[in-house]
Write an enzyme that holds these catalytic residues in place. Structure first.
Site, PDB file in Angstrom:
ATOM      1  N   LYS A 111      82.615  45.382  18.190  1.00  0.00           N
ATOM      2  CA  LYS A 111      82.721  46.901  18.126  1.00  0.00           C
ATOM      3  C   LYS A 111      83.928  47.356  18.936  1.00  0.00           C
ATOM      4  CE  LYS A 111      79.834  50.661  19.811  1.00  0.00           C
ATOM      5  NZ  LYS A 111      78.707  51.074  20.357  1.00  0.00           N
ATOM      6  N   SER A 148      72.228  52.351  20.693  1.00  0.00           N
ATOM      7  CA  SER A 148      73.234  52.258  19.621  1.00  0.00           C
ATOM      8  C   SER A 148      73.370  50.687  18.967  1.00  0.00           C
ATOM      9  CB  SER A 148      74.468  52.516  20.416  1.00  0.00           C
ATOM     10  OG  SER A 148      74.868  53.875  20.488  1.00  0.00           O
ATOM     11  N   SER A 193      75.748  54.366  18.166  1.00  0.00           N
ATOM     12  CA  SER A 193      77.268  54.303  17.785  1.00  0.00           C
ATOM     13  C   SER A 193      77.804  53.099  17.254  1.00  0.00           C
ATOM     14  CB  SER A 193      77.840  54.768  19.176  1.00  0.00           C
ATOM     15  OG  SER A 193      77.406  53.680  19.769  1.00  0.00           O
TER      16      SER A 193
HETATM   17  N1  GLN Z   1      73.022  58.127  20.567  1.00  0.00           N
HETATM   18  C1  GLN Z   1      72.750  57.886  21.792  1.00  0.00           C
HETATM   19  C2  GLN Z   1      73.946  58.967  22.416  1.00  0.00           C
HETATM   20  O1  GLN Z   1      74.553  59.582  21.625  1.00  0.00           O
HETATM   21  C3  GLN Z   1      72.939  56.670  22.169  1.00  0.00           C
HETATM   22  C4  GLN Z   1      74.382  56.025  22.119  1.00  0.00           C
HETATM   23  C5  GLN Z   1      74.550  54.878  22.631  1.00  0.00           C
HETATM   24  O2  GLN Z   1      73.375  53.888  22.922  1.00  0.00           O
HETATM   25  N2  GLN Z   1      75.791  54.294  22.842  1.00  0.00           N
HETATM   26  O3  GLN Z   1      74.121  58.760  23.491  1.00  0.00           O
END
Ligand code: GLN
Length: 479
Positions: free
Chosen positions: A79, A178, A154
């Site tokens: 990532k 994410s 994400s």
């Molecule tokens: N979707 C969550 C956010 O927008 C989690 C994101 C993540 O785990 N990096 O913060």
């Protein structure tokens, strides 16, 4: 060789039988990933040179009869919030479009030391903020299973890379879901280890008390193998734990008879019907396997989303302050004074979601509001952690849905941040409590959309989590 369906075990066997060399496999994976990328936009950067050099080293070791490592020759994707020396790392942001890190993240070092082959960097929401991958400055990722739909976020690019067959496994990051939510949306396995299990050194910080690095893979055994490689104390991250890292695979005895599994009632009340049905069928499988499934309650669950979006944004507002146009690549050239330069750099460089979070986070930390919001959220975080601790006095594992719904359509939720935030309603609590949690595939809807089942266990008890997930996977998923 069929790159798209290989597992780590398949790579090991293929290399030992000399069906292919590590260099041939790396070339095939790169070729496949590049050819498929127009369909998904999963990769932002390919690392041919680095991959081939690493693969040559694996081939040489094997030719000398040496142990080439647990991930020898395995094509992996990383990532793009995880730093790779000499290889562009954008964090999905315009601000870091040309940023070339001077060092590797510890997880990356460990993957390569174990013989893993890094084929490229994957697309993600900007600074890992999002649930659909639509917040990337480099365009959204398409779900390889259903191209009109999001892959989740994400770590959407990492999940898509594994699901489409470009990489055998990938590293993602998880702050509120994410890794697990995209794994669920794309039908792969995704693991968020105990907080502190894996070093965060070299992970671009979003919310430091919640950030984790973890693996995405095609099956439970592969995810466990990658975790074993990247886990363990790292002097460069003072929050990494000095706990022994077990050989998770040695615990895959497929016997989960008598294991006490809790099903929290707060997590099943708002599911779409198909997600609910699949989870119920998944639970039926666990019962068939002999698990002692009982209903439990985690009463503070209702406050999780609010708590998370106070703590995560507070920490993000502080962490993102470093992108000021001085130390990192992007700098606005529209400015006459220093403060204008800061303002313009951040104004032009950050996307809307990052700005929203910086403003919210700054607000909850400001004098007069700190006690009402930030301090209160910290107290509720302790209650959420206590809920889990109490539940684990009577059960060994907790099973929940990963997301209230399967992959949604591109564009469906972009204009409604609150609806988007609800994607993570079931994943956020695990991060807030710092316990290990994962998504394991639990069937598909009638439209063919994958759904995941979440398994959570006690701090540092990834072993029980993997054992249950492996037994579930071996049993063929939902009943
Ligand atoms: N979707 C969550 C956010 O927008 C989690 C994101 C993540 O785990 N990096 O913060």
């Amino acid at each position: 060789m069929n790159v798209a369906s290989l597992t780590i075990e398949g790579v090991r066997r293929g290399l030992h039988a000399r069906d292919f060399s590590a260099v041939e496999l790396a070339q095939a994976a790169l070729h496949f990933a590049q050819a498929e990328n127009s369909k998904t936009n999963a990769f932002l950067t390919f690392s041919e040179e680095r991959a081939i050099t690493a693969a040559k080293a694996v081939d040489e070791k094997l030719a000398r009869g040496e142990d080439a490592g647990l991930l020898a020759g395995v094509p992996l994707a990383i990532k793009d919030v995880i730093l790779t020396r000499g290889l562009t790392t954008t964090c999905g942001s315009r601000l870091l479009e040309h940023y070339i890190p001077p060092y590797d993240a510890t997880a990356v070092v460990r993957v390569e030391q174990a013989g893993g082959i890094i084929i490229g960097k994957t697309n993600c929401d900007e600074f890992a903020m999002g649930s659909s991958n639509e917040n990337s400055a480099y365009g959204p990722v398409r779900n390889p299973v259903a191209p009109g739909r999001v892959p989740g976020g994400s770590s959407g690019g990492s999940a898509a890379a594994v699901a489409q067959g470009a990489a055998v496994a990938a590293l993602g990051s998880d702050t509120g879901g994410s890794i697990r939510q995209p794994a669920s949306f794309c039908g792969v396995v995704g693991v968020t280890p105990t907080y502190g299990r894996v070093s965060r050194y070299g992970l671009a910080a979003f919310a430091s008390s919640l950030d984790h690095i973890g693996p995405l893979a095609r099956n439970v055994a592969d995810a466990a193998a990658v975790l074993r490689v990247i886990a363990g104390r790292d002097p460069a991250d003072s929050t990494s734990a000095n706990a022994p890292v077990p050989d998770y695979a040695a615990c895959f005895d497929r016997n989960v008879r008598g294991l006490k599994v809790g099903l929290p009632r707060e997590y099943i009340k708002d599911l779409t019907s198909e997600t609910g049905d699949l989870l119920a069928r998944g639970v039926a499988t666990l019962k068939t396997l002999g698990c002692d499934v009982r209903e439990i309650s985690l009463p503070a669950t209702d406050y999780a989303v609010a708590t998370y979006y106070i703590i995560a944004t507070a920490e993000a507002s502080s962490n993102l302050a470093r992108y000021d146009g001085v130390r990192y690549t992007f700098r606005s050239n529209q400015s006459r004074t220093l403060s204008e330069m800061y303002r313009n750099t951040r104004g032009e460089g950050f996307g809307v979601e990052c700005k929203r979070r910086i403003m919210l986070g700054t607000y909850v930390l400001s004098a007069g509001y700190y006690d009402a919001y930030y301090l209160k959220a910290q107290k509720v975080r302790a209650l959420i952690a206590r809920d889990f601790a109490q539940a684990f006095e009577t059960v060994d594992a907790i099973v929940t849905p990963v997301s209230p719904f399967p992959a949604f359509r591109l564009g469906e939720k972009v204009d409604d941040p609150l609806a988007m935030y609800l994607s993570d309603i079931y994943t956020i609590t695990g991060d807030l409590a710092g316990i290990p949690c994962m998504s394991v595939p639990c069937g598909t809807t009638t439209e063919g959309l994958p759904v995941g089942m979440q398994i959570l266990t006690r701090h540092f008890d990834e072993t029980t989590m993997f054992r249950l997930a492996d037994a579930f996977e071996t049993a063929g998923g939902p009943d």
